[in-house]
Scaffold this motif. Structure first.
Motif, PDB file in Angstrom:
ATOM      1  N   GLU A  84    -110.017  10.155  51.751  1.00  0.00           N
ATOM      2  CA  GLU A  84    -111.185  10.774  52.371  1.00  0.00           C
ATOM      3  C   GLU A  84    -111.064  12.284  52.477  1.00  0.00           C
ATOM      4  OE1 GLU A  84    -109.583   9.978  56.948  1.00  0.00           O
ATOM      5  OE2 GLU A  84    -111.344   8.895  56.167  1.00  0.00           O
ATOM      6  N   GLU A  85    -109.846  12.799  52.286  1.00  0.00           N
ATOM      7  CA  GLU A  85    -109.635  14.248  52.324  1.00  0.00           C
ATOM      8  C   GLU A  85    -109.736  14.880  50.933  1.00  0.00           C
ATOM      9  OE1 GLU A  85    -109.371  15.927  55.073  1.00  0.00           O
ATOM     10  OE2 GLU A  85    -109.433  14.117  56.309  1.00  0.00           O
ATOM     11  N   GLY A  86    -109.933  14.046  49.910  1.00  0.00           N
ATOM     12  CA  GLY A  86    -110.046  14.578  48.553  1.00  0.00           C
ATOM     13  C   GLY A  86    -108.725  14.682  47.819  1.00  0.00           C
ATOM     14  N   LEU A  87    -107.686  13.967  48.294  1.00  0.00           N
ATOM     15  CA  LEU A  87    -106.379  13.996  47.635  1.00  0.00           C
ATOM     16  C   LEU A  87    -106.336  12.922  46.555  1.00  0.00           C
ATOM     17  CD1 LEU A  87    -103.482  15.154  47.534  1.00  0.00           C
ATOM     18  CD2 LEU A  87    -102.839  13.318  49.117  1.00  0.00           C
ATOM     19  N   ILE A  88    -106.091  13.354  45.306  1.00  0.00           N
ATOM     20  CA  ILE A  88    -106.062  12.452  44.157  1.00  0.00           C
ATOM     21  C   ILE A  88    -104.621  12.050  43.871  1.00  0.00           C
ATOM     22  CG2 ILE A  88    -106.592  12.194  41.698  1.00  0.00           C
ATOM     23  CD1 ILE A  88    -108.729  14.352  42.068  1.00  0.00           C
ATOM     24  N   THR A  89    -104.382  10.746  43.698  1.00  0.00           N
ATOM     25  CA  THR A  89    -103.062  10.224  43.336  1.00  0.00           C
ATOM     26  C   THR A  89    -103.191   9.408  42.053  1.00  0.00           C
ATOM     27  OG1 THR A  89    -102.420  10.081  45.665  1.00  0.00           O
ATOM     28  CG2 THR A  89    -101.093   8.837  44.072  1.00  0.00           C
ATOM     29  N   PRO A  90    -102.564   9.865  40.937  1.00  0.00           N
ATOM     30  CA  PRO A  90    -102.644   9.114  39.669  1.00  0.00           C
ATOM     31  C   PRO A  90    -101.703   7.912  39.686  1.00  0.00           C
ATOM     32  CG  PRO A  90    -102.132  11.457  39.329  1.00  0.00           C
ATOM     33  CD  PRO A  90    -101.897  11.157  40.763  1.00  0.00           C
ATOM     34  N   TYR A  91    -102.099   6.859  38.942  1.00  0.00           N
ATOM     35  CA  TYR A  91    -101.282   5.659  38.820  1.00  0.00           C
ATOM     36  C   TYR A  91    -100.906   5.340  37.382  1.00  0.00           C
ATOM     37  CZ  TYR A  91    -102.384   4.650  43.705  1.00  0.00           C
ATOM     38  OH  TYR A  91    -102.495   4.712  45.064  1.00  0.00           O
ATOM     39  N   GLU A  92    -101.806   5.562  36.449  1.00  0.00           N
ATOM     40  CA  GLU A  92    -101.515   5.245  35.056  1.00  0.00           C
ATOM     41  C   GLU A  92    -102.338   6.145  34.140  1.00  0.00           C
ATOM     42  OE1 GLU A  92    -104.488   1.628  33.835  1.00  0.00           O
ATOM     43  OE2 GLU A  92    -102.672   1.057  34.937  1.00  0.00           O
TER      44      GLU A  92
ATOM     45  N   GLY B 126    -104.982   7.458  31.464  1.00  0.00           N
ATOM     46  CA  GLY B 126    -106.374   7.104  31.220  1.00  0.00           C
ATOM     47  C   GLY B 126    -107.320   8.173  31.734  1.00  0.00           C
ATOM     48  N   SER B 127    -108.620   7.892  31.612  1.00  0.00           N
ATOM     49  CA  SER B 127    -109.652   8.815  32.077  1.00  0.00           C
ATOM     50  C   SER B 127    -110.640   8.066  32.955  1.00  0.00           C
ATOM     51  CB  SER B 127    -110.393   9.447  30.892  1.00  0.00           C
ATOM     52  OG  SER B 127    -109.520  10.245  30.114  1.00  0.00           O
ATOM     53  N   CYS B 128    -111.154   8.758  33.956  1.00  0.00           N
ATOM     54  CA  CYS B 128    -112.191   8.189  34.813  1.00  0.00           C
ATOM     55  C   CYS B 128    -112.925   9.345  35.483  1.00  0.00           C
ATOM     56  CB  CYS B 128    -111.609   7.212  35.830  1.00  0.00           C
ATOM     57  SG  CYS B 128    -110.503   7.971  37.041  1.00  0.00           S
ATOM     58  N   ASP B 129    -113.843   9.004  36.401  1.00  0.00           N
ATOM     59  CA  ASP B 129    -114.618  10.020  37.107  1.00  0.00           C
ATOM     60  C   ASP B 129    -114.293   9.988  38.593  1.00  0.00           C
ATOM     61  OD1 ASP B 129    -115.909  10.872  34.824  1.00  0.00           O
ATOM     62  OD2 ASP B 129    -117.597   9.492  35.086  1.00  0.00           O
ATOM     63  N   ILE B 130    -114.364  11.165  39.205  1.00  0.00           N
ATOM     64  CA  ILE B 130    -114.357  11.290  40.651  1.00  0.00           C
ATOM     65  C   ILE B 130    -115.788  11.634  41.066  1.00  0.00           C
ATOM     66  CG2 ILE B 130    -113.520  12.613  42.619  1.00  0.00           C
ATOM     67  CD1 ILE B 130    -111.436  10.773  41.448  1.00  0.00           C
ATOM     68  N   ILE B 131    -116.377  10.792  41.909  1.00  0.00           N
ATOM     69  CA  ILE B 131    -117.753  11.017  42.358  1.00  0.00           C
ATOM     70  C   ILE B 131    -117.709  11.589  43.763  1.00  0.00           C
ATOM     71  CG2 ILE B 131    -119.986   9.960  42.792  1.00  0.00           C
ATOM     72  CD1 ILE B 131    -117.566   8.024  40.706  1.00  0.00           C
ATOM     73  N   ILE B 132    -118.330  12.758  43.916  1.00  0.00           N
ATOM     74  CA  ILE B 132    -118.362  13.435  45.211  1.00  0.00           C
ATOM     75  C   ILE B 132    -119.818  13.464  45.684  1.00  0.00           C
ATOM     76  CG2 ILE B 132    -117.748  15.528  46.472  1.00  0.00           C
ATOM     77  CD1 ILE B 132    -115.920  16.253  44.109  1.00  0.00           C
TER      78      ILE B 132
ATOM     79  N   SER C 210    -113.463   7.061  43.377  1.00  0.00           N
ATOM     80  CA  SER C 210    -112.940   6.984  42.010  1.00  0.00           C
ATOM     81  C   SER C 210    -113.683   5.891  41.248  1.00  0.00           C
ATOM     82  CB  SER C 210    -111.445   6.677  42.014  1.00  0.00           C
ATOM     83  OG  SER C 210    -110.979   6.412  40.711  1.00  0.00           O
ATOM     84  N   SER C 211    -114.003   6.184  39.974  1.00  0.00           N
ATOM     85  CA  SER C 211    -114.674   5.161  39.159  1.00  0.00           C
ATOM     86  C   SER C 211    -113.693   4.109  38.662  1.00  0.00           C
ATOM     87  CB  SER C 211    -115.387   5.811  37.968  1.00  0.00           C
ATOM     88  OG  SER C 211    -114.453   6.396  37.082  1.00  0.00           O
ATOM     89  N   ASP C 212    -112.382   4.386  38.763  1.00  0.00           N
ATOM     90  CA  ASP C 212    -111.371   3.414  38.356  1.00  0.00           C
ATOM     91  C   ASP C 212    -110.118   3.632  39.194  1.00  0.00           C
ATOM     92  OD1 ASP C 212    -109.525   1.754  37.127  1.00  0.00           O
ATOM     93  OD2 ASP C 212    -110.257   2.168  35.099  1.00  0.00           O
ATOM     94  N   TYR C 213    -109.954   2.790  40.199  1.00  0.00           N
ATOM     95  CA  TYR C 213    -108.817   2.950  41.105  1.00  0.00           C
ATOM     96  C   TYR C 213    -107.499   2.492  40.473  1.00  0.00           C
ATOM     97  CZ  TYR C 213    -111.793   4.305  44.988  1.00  0.00           C
ATOM     98  OH  TYR C 213    -112.660   4.988  45.805  1.00  0.00           O
ATOM     99  N   ASN C 214    -107.555   1.860  39.300  1.00  0.00           N
ATOM    100  CA  ASN C 214    -106.322   1.549  38.573  1.00  0.00           C
ATOM    101  C   ASN C 214    -105.709   2.810  37.976  1.00  0.00           C
ATOM    102  OD1 ASN C 214    -106.347  -1.281  38.973  1.00  0.00           O
ATOM    103  ND2 ASN C 214    -107.917  -1.487  37.386  1.00  0.00           N
TER     104      ASN C 214
END
Length: 259
Positions: free
Chosen positions: A72-80, A82-88, A62-66
């Motif tokens: 490592e399995e590709g599961l995304i969990t949002p926290y707040e 905003g917008s960011c990038d997922i780099i694969i 993630s470009s912004d873990y905030n």
């Protein structure tokens, strides 16, 4: 003969290995369209993929873990929000996915007189709506909303409560006001007002009535407006006598219910 067959088999195997190694490696994301993911704060998302022509491990970042985390399995969990990038990444292959996180929103509707829509707000979950700008409604006065504003947990409607403005006309019958500042000329139903004292030389002021008849002794304690009509009150000066300063009277104006 067997030697030739063995050589031929080794050659075929070599060609197969060479062909496999020369095949272009690919990484395909299966469940994301246009490289964009939109999530609400309370939902998760797992990236599904397939790879060909490579045995390299797929890594996620993630470009912004905030804003979002990704395991490592590709599961995304949002926290707040905003917008960011997922780099694969997978070997020399790299893909970027744009992810946008928003709060859940509810439609909050504000209704005015005769259920006319004043405003519809999209309010984030657990946030308060803002009181809209009320239009001027001729002949009516806004009193309150039908309920207190609460944090948005569902779609909701608030109704504005108005009361009719009632105009009061004073017939003084030759008298005059003791104090002009006490004169109220417009009220709404349910208001308490002070009917001002009236003076008239050489007369007793007996009180206010709803008719101009001197014989009317029904001195007002309440003002009643039928069908929200304006009201006229009459000063009853009574009979000849010395000038008497009687006390002003507080009355309640009654008209149609709130609407």
């Amino acid at each position: 003969m067997n030697k030739r067959v063995n050589i031929l088999l080794v050659l075929i195997l070599f060609i197969c290995i060479l062909f496999t190694s020369c095949k272009e490696a690919t990484l395909n994301i299966l469940n994301v369209q246009d490289d964009e993911i939109n999530l609400l704060i309370d939902e998760t998302f797992k990236i599904e993929y397939e790879k060909e022509g490579t045995k390299e491990i797929v890594f996620f970042e993630s470009s912004d873990y905030n804003i979002v985390d990704i395991d490592e399995e590709g599961l995304i969990t949002p926290y707040e929000e905003g917008s960011c990038d997922i780099i694969i990444t997978c070997g020399n292959i790299s893909k970027n996915l744009k992810i946008t996180v928003t709060k859940k929103k509810y439609s909050i509707t504000f209704l005015g007189l005769n259920n006319e829509i004043i405003e519809v707000q999209q309010v984030n979950e657990n946030e308060l709506p803002k009181s809209p700008t009320l239009p001027n409604v001729e002949g009516y006065r806004f009193i309150k909303w039908d309920q207190s504003f609460t944090k948005a947990l569902e779609d909701k409607t608030y109704n504005a409560i108005y009361k009719k403005i009632i105009n009061i006309t004073y017939e003084l019958n030759g008298g005059y006001f003791e104090n002009e500042n006490q004169v109220v000329t417009s009220v709404v139903s349910g208001s308490n007002i002070l009917l001002p004292n009236v003076l008239k030389d050489n007369y007793f002021f007996l009180g206010w009535t709803m008719s101009d008849l001197e014989s009317d002794k029904n001195y007002l304690e309440n003002l009643s407006s039928t069908n929200d009509e304006d009201i006229t009150v009459y000063a009853n000066a009574g009979v000849d006598g010395a000038k008497v300063e009687s006390e002003a009277v507080t009355v309640t104006v009654l008209a149609d219910p709130e609407r």
